[in-house]
Motif scaffolding. Structure first.
Motif, short mmCIF file in Angstrom:
data_model
loop_
_atom_site.label_atom_id
_atom_site.label_comp_id
_atom_site.label_asym_id
_atom_site.label_seq_id
_atom_site.Cartn_x
_atom_site.Cartn_y
_atom_site.Cartn_z
N TYR A 39 0.67 -1.23 0.06
CA TYR A 39 0.19 0.15 0.07
C TYR A 39 0.86 1.31 0.07
CZ TYR A 39 -4.56 -1.97 0.06
OH TYR A 39 -5.89 -2.54 -0.24
N PHE A 40 1.81 1.14 0.56
CA PHE A 40 2.74 2.56 0.86
C PHE A 40 3.82 2.62 -0.24
CE2 PHE A 40 1.16 2.59 5.23
CZ PHE A 40 0.81 3.67 5.37
N TYR A 41 4.26 1.50 -0.73
CA TYR A 41 5.32 1.49 -1.83
C TYR A 41 4.69 1.52 -3.14
CZ TYR A 41 9.59 0.26 -4.14
OH TYR A 41 10.72 0.48 -4.79
N TYR A 42 3.59 1.01 -3.45
CA TYR A 42 3.04 0.96 -4.59
C TYR A 42 1.78 1.53 -4.95
CZ TYR A 42 6.29 -2.90 -5.98
OH TYR A 42 7.43 -3.56 -6.23
N TYR A 43 0.79 1.46 -3.93
CA TYR A 43 -0.63 1.73 -4.23
C TYR A 43 -0.73 3.08 -3.99
CZ TYR A 43 -1.49 -3.25 -4.42
OH TYR A 43 -1.47 -4.76 -4.82
N ARG A 44 0.15 3.77 -3.06
CA ARG A 44 0.32 5.27 -2.74
C ARG A 44 0.87 5.83 -3.82
NH1 ARG A 44 3.64 8.42 0.57
NH2 ARG A 44 2.55 10.32 1.36
N ILE A 206 -7.34 -1.64 -9.71
CA ILE A 206 -6.41 -2.04 -10.50
C ILE A 206 -5.70 -0.77 -11.14
CG2 ILE A 206 -6.37 -2.92 -13.00
CD1 ILE A 206 -8.69 -4.63 -12.27
N MET A 207 -6.24 0.40 -11.48
CA MET A 207 -5.53 1.63 -11.55
C MET A 207 -4.48 2.01 -10.67
SD MET A 207 -4.91 5.04 -11.23
CE MET A 207 -6.23 5.81 -10.35
N LEU A 208 -4.73 1.91 -9.34
CA LEU A 208 -3.63 2.15 -8.47
C LEU A 208 -2.69 1.15 -8.47
CD1 LEU A 208 -5.81 3.46 -5.18
CD2 LEU A 208 -4.61 4.59 -6.93
N PHE A 213 2.89 0.43 -9.95
CA PHE A 213 4.17 -0.42 -10.20
C PHE A 213 4.84 0.22 -11.48
CE2 PHE A 213 3.44 -5.17 -9.36
CZ PHE A 213 2.79 -5.03 -8.25
N ALA A 214 4.20 1.04 -12.34
CA ALA A 214 4.74 1.87 -13.55
C ALA A 214 5.55 2.86 -12.80
CB ALA A 214 3.84 2.36 -14.43
N LEU A 215 5.38 3.69 -11.87
CA LEU A 215 5.88 4.71 -11.20
C LEU A 215 7.02 4.07 -10.33
CD1 LEU A 215 3.04 6.70 -9.78
CD2 LEU A 215 4.61 7.47 -11.57
N GLN A 347 -5.92 1.34 4.25
CA GLN A 347 -6.63 1.20 3.01
C GLN A 347 -7.46 2.27 2.82
OE1 GLN A 347 -7.91 -2.82 4.14
NE2 GLN A 347 -7.72 -3.42 2.00
N PHE A 348 -8.20 2.65 3.84
CA PHE A 348 -9.24 3.64 3.85
C PHE A 348 -8.74 4.94 3.44
CE2 PHE A 348 -11.93 7.02 5.86
CZ PHE A 348 -13.25 6.50 5.41
N ILE A 349 -7.55 5.42 4.05
CA ILE A 349 -6.93 6.61 3.80
C ILE A 349 -6.40 6.66 2.40
CG2 ILE A 349 -5.16 8.25 4.30
CD1 ILE A 349 -5.60 7.31 7.28
N ILE A 350 -5.80 5.69 1.98
CA ILE A 350 -4.90 5.76 0.56
C ILE A 350 -6.12 5.50 -0.54
CG2 ILE A 350 -3.48 4.49 -1.01
CD1 ILE A 350 -1.72 3.86 1.48
#
Length: 396
Positions: A39-44, A206-208, A213-215, A347-350
């Motif tokens: 969550y912090f490394y990828y999804y954020r 899925i977008m996140l 991953f791309a970033l 999860q809720f915040i991100i």
């Protein structure tokens, strides 16, 4: 020496029970740490990057090269009537729109002829109905790309619309000398009901994931509803030649094929989003989901491992949570619930801060439902799910 067999048995039983609980606790904590890392490394990543854009910490190109928007349409006359003019009225100085009529038997051709009289930068070509290919979508795209005059190709679908006149400008501004590929967000309009919320959550998550991953230098997919790449890159990679034996993959597998850590960017502005209508029934959504999942087996081992670790750690997290709540003492249960609430807060915040940035709907306790249910749908499709009826198995 006299041995108390009963005492020894109780001691061993207690020791065995303690070991079981400690192992469960270790699994639980390990799974939690993996989840937090993702969550912090990828999804954020989306939120972190969009904050940089907002603070003008990201440089964009103000050069406006020639752009060719390529759209494939198969029996999409109603969607063309509703959606195409929004793309034809973009505030961009040098672009064309190419629509490939993929063997339609409705009045798509007539509508396109009428629109061509009004918009001189609209062109259309066709793929004959009798043409036989495993993937008609890839062949239709190839026809459109070969006809394109622009070096930059911007792709979307006939059932998509844009709400901004600056869609092209925002997608194209990411191209510099090193950039070959730009990933955009293809959202679904927000519908009431649990199915609508689930589709919104699934699409946004899925977008996140693929943005994140791309970033982090691991691009692996995009969506054909909204992406751009260089025509020269398409030609250099021989187009879809290596993917023509697969029905899907014109977006995700092609992105994985041409992308590198340095040649791929993402566009995060609200004005760059395309929109589509979500499926109306669970079965229609499942058919679409099944088609998307068929390409996952062709991802590179590294990507499959990264995605698999997150999903498997999620499974371990919930399983060990349930078992610890059953077998743990009161103190342990309180500790475990505290960790669970900590993850939910992450999860809720991100998710909701990211959703707010893109004017997506907010998610609350349904995060937990979708967090558990959607991987089960994917697992079913991979293992027990049968291929949907061919008449419902469309290319788009």
């Amino acid at each position: 020496m006299i041995f108390d067999i009963q005492a020894i048995s109780e001691f061993l039983g207690q020791l065995s029970y303690s070991c079981f609980v400690y192992v469960l606790l270790g699994i639980f904590v390990f799974a939690f740490l993996i989840q937090e890392f993702y969550y912090f490394y990828y999804y954020r990543g989306f939120l972190r990057y969009s904050n940089k854009v907002k603070r003008s910490m990201v440089g964009f190109s103000y050069h406006k090269p020639s752009v060719s928007v390529v759209i494939c349409a198969r029996n999409e006359s109603e969607n063309i009537k509703k959606n195409l003019e929004g793309i034809l009225q973009q505030e961009y100085p040098n672009y064309e729109v190419i629509v490939v009529n993929d063997g339609s038997n409705d009045d798509t051709n007539d509508i396109l002829y009428l629109l061509e009289k009004k918009y001189p930068h609209l062109y259309h070509t066709f793929l004959p109905e009798e043409a036989k290919f495993v993937s008609r979508k890839k062949m239709a795209l190839t026809v459109g790309i070969k006809a394109a005059k622009g070096e930059l190709l911007l792709l979307t679908d006939a059932d998509c619309w844009v709400e901004s006149k600056y869609w092209i400008e925002n997608m194209v501004r990411n191209f510099d000398n090193e950039t070959d590929l730009v990933l955009g967000y293809g959202a679904y309009s927000q519908k009431k009901g649990m199915l609508g919320r689930m589709i919104s959550f699934d699409t946004f998550f899925i977008m996140l994931q693929y943005y994140g991953f791309a970033l982090r230098g691991c691009p692996y997919m995009g969506v054909g509803r909204n992406m751009a790449y260089r025509k020269s890159c398409f030609v250099a990679n021989k187009g879809f030649a290596s993917l023509m034996n697969i029905q899907s993959g014109d977006d995700d597998l092609f992105v994985e094929q041409i992308s590198t850590p340095k040649n791929t960017k993402v566009e995060v502005s609200l004005e760059s989003v395309t929109y589509s209508e979500p499926k109306a029934t669970f079965y229609e959504w499942y058919v679409q989901k099944y088609r998307h999942l068929t390409t996952a087996a062709y991802y590179k081992t590294d990507i499959r491992f990264r995605i698999g670790v997150e999903v498997f750690s999620r499974f371990l997290f919930y399983l060990s949570l349930i078992l610890l709540l059953i077998f743990g003492d009161m103190f342990l249960r309180c500790c475990v619930l505290s960790v669970f609430l900590s993850r939910f807060l992450t999860q809720f915040i991100i998710l909701n801060r990211s959703a707010k940035r893109m004017k997506e709907r907010r998610f609350h306790l349904d995060i937990l439902l979708f967090d558990i249910f959607l991987p089960l749908v994917n697992l079913y499709a991979f293992t027990l799910g049968r291929q949907p009826n061919s008449q419902n198995y469309k290319w788009k």
